[in-house]
Write a protein that holds these residues in place. Sequence first.
Motif, PDB file in Angstrom:
ATOM      1  N   TYR A  20       5.022  -3.871  -6.616  1.00 40.68           N
ATOM      2  CA  TYR A  20       3.895  -3.353  -7.075  1.00 40.68           C
ATOM      3  C   TYR A  20       3.484  -2.177  -5.999  1.00 40.68           C
ATOM      4  N   ALA A  21       2.952  -1.100  -6.485  1.00 42.61           N
ATOM      5  CA  ALA A  21       2.419  -0.373  -5.620  1.00 42.61           C
ATOM      6  C   ALA A  21       0.861  -0.512  -5.395  1.00 42.61           C
ATOM      7  N   LEU A  22       0.388  -0.270  -4.431  1.00 42.83           N
ATOM      8  CA  LEU A  22      -1.460  -0.587  -4.315  1.00 42.83           C
ATOM      9  C   LEU A  22      -1.863   0.535  -3.595  1.00 42.83           C
ATOM     10  N   SER A  23      -2.927   1.385  -4.369  1.00 43.27           N
ATOM     11  CA  SER A  23      -3.322   2.361  -3.826  1.00 43.27           C
ATOM     12  C   SER A  23      -4.866   2.542  -4.399  1.00 43.27           C
ATOM     13  N   GLY A  24      -5.648   3.131  -3.684  1.00 41.27           N
ATOM     14  CA  GLY A  24      -6.931   3.800  -4.147  1.00 41.27           C
ATOM     15  C   GLY A  24      -6.763   5.159  -4.829  1.00 41.27           C
ATOM     16  N   HIS A  25      -5.291   5.824  -4.681  1.00 43.43           N
ATOM     17  CA  HIS A  25      -5.141   6.929  -5.361  1.00 43.43           C
ATOM     18  C   HIS A  25      -3.878   6.613  -6.176  1.00 43.43           C
ATOM     19  N   ALA A  26      -3.674   5.744  -6.723  1.00 40.48           N
ATOM     20  CA  ALA A  26      -2.370   5.527  -7.506  1.00 40.48           C
ATOM     21  C   ALA A  26      -2.611   6.424  -8.854  1.00 40.48           C
ATOM     22  N   TYR A  55       1.798  -0.864 -10.512  1.00 42.74           N
ATOM     23  CA  TYR A  55       0.902  -0.596  -9.618  1.00 42.74           C
ATOM     24  C   TYR A  55      -0.567  -1.065 -10.095  1.00 42.74           C
ATOM     25  N   LEU A  56      -1.202  -1.425  -8.660  1.00 43.87           N
ATOM     26  CA  LEU A  56      -2.362  -1.900  -8.847  1.00 43.87           C
ATOM     27  C   LEU A  56      -3.466  -0.759  -8.147  1.00 43.87           C
ATOM     28  N   PHE A  57      -4.616  -0.663  -8.496  1.00 43.70           N
ATOM     29  CA  PHE A  57      -5.818   0.227  -7.992  1.00 43.70           C
ATOM     30  C   PHE A  57      -6.587  -0.742  -6.751  1.00 43.70           C
ATOM     31  N   LYS A  58      -6.914  -0.029  -5.825  1.00 40.46           N
ATOM     32  CA  LYS A  58      -7.941  -0.382  -4.982  1.00 40.46           C
ATOM     33  C   LYS A  58      -9.250   0.243  -5.237  1.00 40.46           C
ATOM     34  N   PRO A  59     -10.273  -0.769  -5.103  1.00 43.30           N
ATOM     35  CA  PRO A  59     -10.210  -2.270  -4.865  1.00 43.30           C
ATOM     36  C   PRO A  59      -9.612  -3.091  -5.828  1.00 43.30           C
ATOM     37  N   GLU A 103      -3.220   9.325  -9.064  1.00 39.89           N
ATOM     38  CA  GLU A 103      -2.478  10.804  -8.808  1.00 39.89           C
ATOM     39  C   GLU A 103      -1.084  10.670  -9.096  1.00 39.89           C
ATOM     40  N   PHE A 104      -0.676   9.589  -9.363  1.00 38.99           N
ATOM     41  CA  PHE A 104       0.842   9.353  -9.577  1.00 38.99           C
ATOM     42  C   PHE A 104       1.009   9.199 -11.114  1.00 38.99           C
ATOM     43  N   LYS A 105       2.069   9.704 -11.691  1.00 38.35           N
ATOM     44  CA  LYS A 105       2.665   9.359 -13.032  1.00 38.35           C
ATOM     45  C   LYS A 105       3.347   7.933 -13.102  1.00 38.35           C
ATOM     46  N   PRO A 106       3.192   7.398 -14.023  1.00 38.45           N
ATOM     47  CA  PRO A 106       3.739   5.990 -14.146  1.00 38.45           C
ATOM     48  C   PRO A 106       5.502   6.124 -13.949  1.00 38.45           C
ATOM     49  N   GLU A 107       5.937   7.027 -14.442  1.00 40.72           N
ATOM     50  CA  GLU A 107       7.212   7.371 -14.733  1.00 40.72           C
ATOM     51  C   GLU A 107       7.938   7.698 -13.301  1.00 40.72           C
ATOM     52  N   ASP A 165       0.712  -1.120  -0.102  1.00 40.39           N
ATOM     53  CA  ASP A 165       0.046   0.006  -0.161  1.00 40.39           C
ATOM     54  C   ASP A 165       0.800   1.268   0.161  1.00 40.39           C
ATOM     55  N   LEU A 166       0.516   2.198  -0.605  1.00 39.57           N
ATOM     56  CA  LEU A 166       1.084   3.465  -0.766  1.00 39.57           C
ATOM     57  C   LEU A 166       0.901   4.230   0.588  1.00 39.57           C
ATOM     58  N   ASN A 167      -0.336   4.323   1.118  1.00 41.16           N
ATOM     59  CA  ASN A 167      -0.523   5.152   2.136  1.00 41.16           C
ATOM     60  C   ASN A 167      -0.706   4.443   3.398  1.00 41.16           C
ATOM     61  N   MET A 168       0.365   4.471   4.089  1.00 44.70           N
ATOM     62  CA  MET A 168       0.717   3.942   5.645  1.00 44.70           C
ATOM     63  C   MET A 168       0.948   4.855   6.516  1.00 44.70           C
TER      64      MET A 168
END
Length: 131
Positions: A79-85, A101-105, A87-91, A54-57
């Motif tokens: 892999y990053a996992l976030s409901g807010h991914a 990265y993966l999106f929640k849910p 908001e970030f650029k893939p680079e 998770d990104l937000n901890m």
Amino acid sequence: MYEKKILFIDDDESQRQMINDIIKRFGYAVKTAADSGEAMQILESEKYSLIIMDLNMPGVDGMALCKRIRKTDSKSVIYALSGHAAEFKPERFEEIGFNGYLFKPVKIKVLKMAIKGAFERAAIRKEEATL
């Protein structure tokens, strides 16, 4: 030794349990951690082919944790996992050291494909290292 093992890091207990159960149903070994401190303790004694975090901890977030892991581990797929991914650029993810990265849910089918792809990538890295 890097085997088909997965470390899943998320501060949300229900999320950890759900993902743990899903990954086990896929037939993979999985271990979970509630925060970056616990994750680093686990990584001191074990290697994982795939790390999903998770990104937000609270405390050290997923971005900082990925950077820490990359200082000593270039082989694991992360892999990053976030409901807010979004908001970030893939680079930016690549610059930090994430492989994707993966999106929640997270959708079960997407998670299964991501895991399969991660293990394929890990196998290629292992093969390249022996050449």
